[in-house]
Write a protein that holds these residues in place. Structure first.
Motif, PDB file in Angstrom:
ATOM      1  N   THR A  99       0.830  -1.208   0.000  1.00 57.34           N
ATOM      2  CA  THR A  99       0.000   0.000   0.000  1.00 57.34           C
ATOM      3  C   THR A  99       0.863   1.257   0.000  1.00 57.34           C
ATOM      4  OG1 THR A  99      -1.725  -1.200   1.208  1.00 57.34           O
ATOM      5  CG2 THR A  99      -1.843   1.208   1.215  1.00 57.34           C
ATOM      6  N   ARG A 102       2.171   1.835  -3.491  1.00 52.88           N
ATOM      7  CA  ARG A 102       1.119   2.372  -4.361  1.00 52.88           C
ATOM      8  C   ARG A 102       0.913   3.864  -4.103  1.00 52.88           C
ATOM      9  NH1 ARG A 102      -4.006  -0.703  -3.240  1.00 52.88           N
ATOM     10  NH2 ARG A 102      -3.823   0.495  -1.323  1.00 52.88           N
ATOM     11  N   ASP A 103       0.874   4.263  -2.844  1.00 53.35           N
ATOM     12  CA  ASP A 103       0.678   5.685  -2.523  1.00 53.35           C
ATOM     13  C   ASP A 103       1.857   6.525  -3.000  1.00 53.35           C
ATOM     14  OD1 ASP A 103      -1.675   4.928  -1.351  1.00 53.35           O
ATOM     15  OD2 ASP A 103      -0.869   4.900   0.695  1.00 53.35           O
ATOM     16  N   ASP A 113      -4.628  -0.321 -10.058  1.00 54.16           N
ATOM     17  CA  ASP A 113      -4.399  -1.409  -9.109  1.00 54.16           C
ATOM     18  C   ASP A 113      -5.275  -2.601  -9.463  1.00 54.16           C
ATOM     19  OD1 ASP A 113      -3.431  -2.767  -6.977  1.00 54.16           O
ATOM     20  OD2 ASP A 113      -4.633  -1.736  -5.477  1.00 54.16           O
TER      21      ASP A 113
END
Length: 696
Positions: A99, A102-103, A113
């Protein structure tokens, strides 16, 4: 951005200026014009501009626009959420790391995603519970959707284990971007014993025997031993059916064992194949597998009722008995004391006669709707045969001992059941049957299967007809001597396959029962996987057998330990549908009910849900496959803990950058409204000045 272009050389503009100057001089030079001299020069200048501009417009000038579009790069992040990843990975820590990556990427790029396992989902949760893995499906979807876009990179996190779809190593995906793989799981070869595969038939017949082939594998378990057990799993407990000892004789052990079981219980049977633990195994979940076998009670009782012993009876009995689910009984004349309702087919050979009319038996077949096959001969009285059935009317015939010799010819327009092309060609070569003298007229309800060839003449007289007669399926064979067909088939071909095909297809057609129920509930499959929804469909017919779906229909599903699930059907266009969702593993019964306003209608059935343990049978991660994908597409193999390095890698690589697209549009200057109003202003100003000066 815009500029002006011409279809002619640019120096043509000088000619346009000269033409405007010539018109101005012609009008104003030495011409008597009112007003002061500066006013005259002003009007001349306006005329010069107006005519020069008109001449320039004749050159068809084009206004050229250039539009620049910017396409930002796309980073596709793909996460494997199958069960094997969850079993061998610290999912809590890893999910937080994924996560965070991804951020971080989303701050500079457009991030898409995906999660995948049994199916491909966009922005799915990181639950790590999918029962299957299909690497090929997710790579294909990414290539199809983003292969032609500005794809900056693909980040694929998986353990490399797949159990559905093609091998990605042998597929060429349309990915024009580097693929960075994240190796999850554990590649260590650890001690394990597993039931790797089980091969079996999904259907067996009652009182038959069926085979189960079991593949056993073991790693790092040399000199160990285990016990292979096959049990039937029932509501009252497990019953052991087979046990044998298996000795493991090497570090990479594999063996195949075949087990023969008796199908002694009808219905959906659940069997468990298990091996005892050898200790210190990486996983005990793959030590057993459950399979489901639908045991059908498809036995058919067939009665051969004859006037007297005849070779035809032996030929028919042997042919019918070759089908393991046929139970054949032979009886003679009025000495039969059983119930016709107990039989699925009654074959009446050379009956009824003037002495043995079988009135009560024939009435019983009509009342109980028992399919009937009549086999006649030259001596069978035609009036009695005509009274017993209404598919064919025999005119003539009677008490002849000798009749016509008729060869069988297949009717090419017959399509109620299928005979092989080999049998169709062979029928005219079979010995002729003895048929009565006379004329044979089939009724409109009869379908002619075979016609008679008498000598060398092909006639329209039927030899075999089938159809509905008095509420039951009926066949009439207008000749005897079938025993010769069976012997001839063996003489010519070395077996009885063609004769058996003929008898089998005929009896199968006669014994198929039409579903007359007004309310029918059907399930999409008899066996469902635990990760797929259970789908029901239902149909309701009114008294005229027209599809309706006005009344509300309900369904009760009873599962293991008597647990009940209650549902209500959803109406479709003319029927009903129900998605019951996913159900736990086990055997189930269902009962659908509906009230059409006159009575309660019920439909019942069974199905089973089997476990899917594919993800537990192979736990050794295949990082070699992931490295191969990364090398092919110019990426790299990373591991958990290295994900924070990926943004810097992408920045250093320099391939993840926006793409600029330029679009050039052209438009004729003549179509611009401003040009019109400019010309109008020039000529209107000149006209106004001349008017003011008294020139008009």
């Amino acid at each position: 951005m815009q500029d002006l272009t011409f279809e002619y050389p640019i120096w043509y503009l000088a000619l346009c200026g000269l033409s405007g100057l010539a018109v101005s001089l012609l009008l104003y030079y030495r011409a008597p014009t009112p007003g002061p001299r500066p006013l005259v020069w002003g009007m001349a200048f306006l005329r010069f501009l107006g005519y020069s501009l008109l001449a320039a417009l004749l050159l068809a000038p084009l206004l050229r626009f250039v539009r620049t579009d910017r396409e930002e790069p796309v980073i596709v992040m793909v996460q494997d959420v199958s069960e094997s990843v969850g079993l061998e990975t610290d999912t809590t820590a890893y999910a937080a790391e994924w996560t965070a990556l991804r951020d971080q990427l989303a701050q500079r790029y457009r991030v898409v995603d995906y999660t995948f396992g049994a199916t491909v989902r966009e922005a799915g949760p990181l639950t790590f519970g999918d029962k299957k893995t299909n690497l090929d499906a997710v790579l294909t979807e990414v290539g199809d959707l983003y292969g032609t876009q500005n794809l900056g990179a693909v980040v694929l996190a998986s353990d490399g284990i797949y159990n559905e779809g093609s091998n990605p190593a042998y597929r060429n995906y349309p990915l024009r971007a580097p693929v960075y793989t994240v190796g999850l799981g554990d590649t260590t070869r650890r001690r394990d014993l597993l039931v790797s595969r089980v091969f079996h038939n999904r259907i067996a017949y009652l009182n038959d025997r069926f085979s189960i082939q079991v593949d056993l594998s073991a790693r790092n378990a040399a000199a160990a031993g285990t016990t292979l057990t096959v049990s039937r799993v029932g509501e009252s407990g497990n019953t052991v059916l087979h046990t044998e000892r298996v000795n493991i004789d090497g570090p990479d052990f594999f063996t195949t064992r075949e087990i023969i079981l008796d199908a002694d219980r009808p219905g959906m049977q659940r069997y468990r194949i298990a091996v005892s633990s050898i200790g210190n195994e990486v996983s005990a979940a793959n030590n057993q597998r459950d399979i489901f076998v639908d045991v059908l009670d498809a036995r058919q009782k067939i009665l051969l009722l004859a006037a007297a012993p005849h070779p035809d009876l032996s030929a028919l009995r042997q042919s019918l008995a070759s089908g393991q689910n046929n139970e054949v009984e032979i009886a003679y004349g009025n000495r039969f004391t059983g119930r016709v309702a107990d039989f699925d087919l009654v074959v009446i050979h050379q009956l009824p006669t003037a002495v043995t009319r079988l009135s009560s038996l024939l009435a019983g077949t009509e009342e109980e709707k028992v399919p009937t096959l009549f086999i006649t001969g030259p001596s069978l009285p035609s009036p009695i045969l005509n009274a017993a059935q209404d598919l064919v009317n025999v005119q003539g015939g009677g008490a002849q001992v000798q009749g016509n010799e008729a060869t069988a010819i297949f009717n090419p327009t017959f399509n109620s059941f299928t005979l092989s092309e080999e049998l169709r060609r062979g029928l005219p070569l079979f010995p002729p049957l003895s048929v009565p003298f006379g004329r044979f007229v089939p009724s409109p309800a009869a379908s002619v299967v075979l016609r008679q060839r008498i000598g060398r003449v092909d006639t329209e007289f039927p030899l075999l007809v089938v159809g509905e007669s008095r509420g039951r399926r009926t066949g009439v064979l207008l000749g005897s001597g079938l025993w010769q067909w069976r012997l001839f088939d063996y003489l010519e071909n070395g077996n009885h396959s063609r004769f058996d095909e003929f008898v089998g297809q005929l009896t199968q057609y006669l014994t198929v029962q039409e579903d007359k129920r007004r309310f029918r509930v059907s399930v999409a499959e008899n066996i469902f996987d635990e990760n797929e929804p259970v789908q029901f469909d239902a149909e309701l017919y009114n008294s005229s057998y027209e599809l309706v779906n006005g009344p509300e229909a309900t369904l009760v599903v009873t599962g293991p330990e008597g647990r009940e699930y209650n549902y209500a059907f959803t109406r479709t266009a003319t029927a009903y549908s129900l998605n019951a969702g996913r159900l736990p593993v086990g055997n189930y019964r269902y009962r659908g009910t509906v009230n059409d306003g006159t009575e309660n209608l019920v439909s019942e059935g069974r199905f089973s849900v089997q476990s899917v343990e594919l993800e537990r049978f192979a736990l050794e991660a295949d990082h070699g496959l992931l490295r191969q994908l990364s090398d092919r597409y110019g990426g790299a193999l990373l591991f958990p803990g290295q994900l924070t390095e990926l943004p810097a890698r992408l920045e250093a690589d320099g391939s993840v950058k926006p793409i600029l697209f330029e679009t050039i549009n052209t438009r004729s200057v003549v179509n611009l409204k401003g040009i019109f109003f400019l010309l109008l202003a020039l000529f209107a100003a000149e006209w106004g000045m001349r008017r003011w000066a008294g020139g008009y």
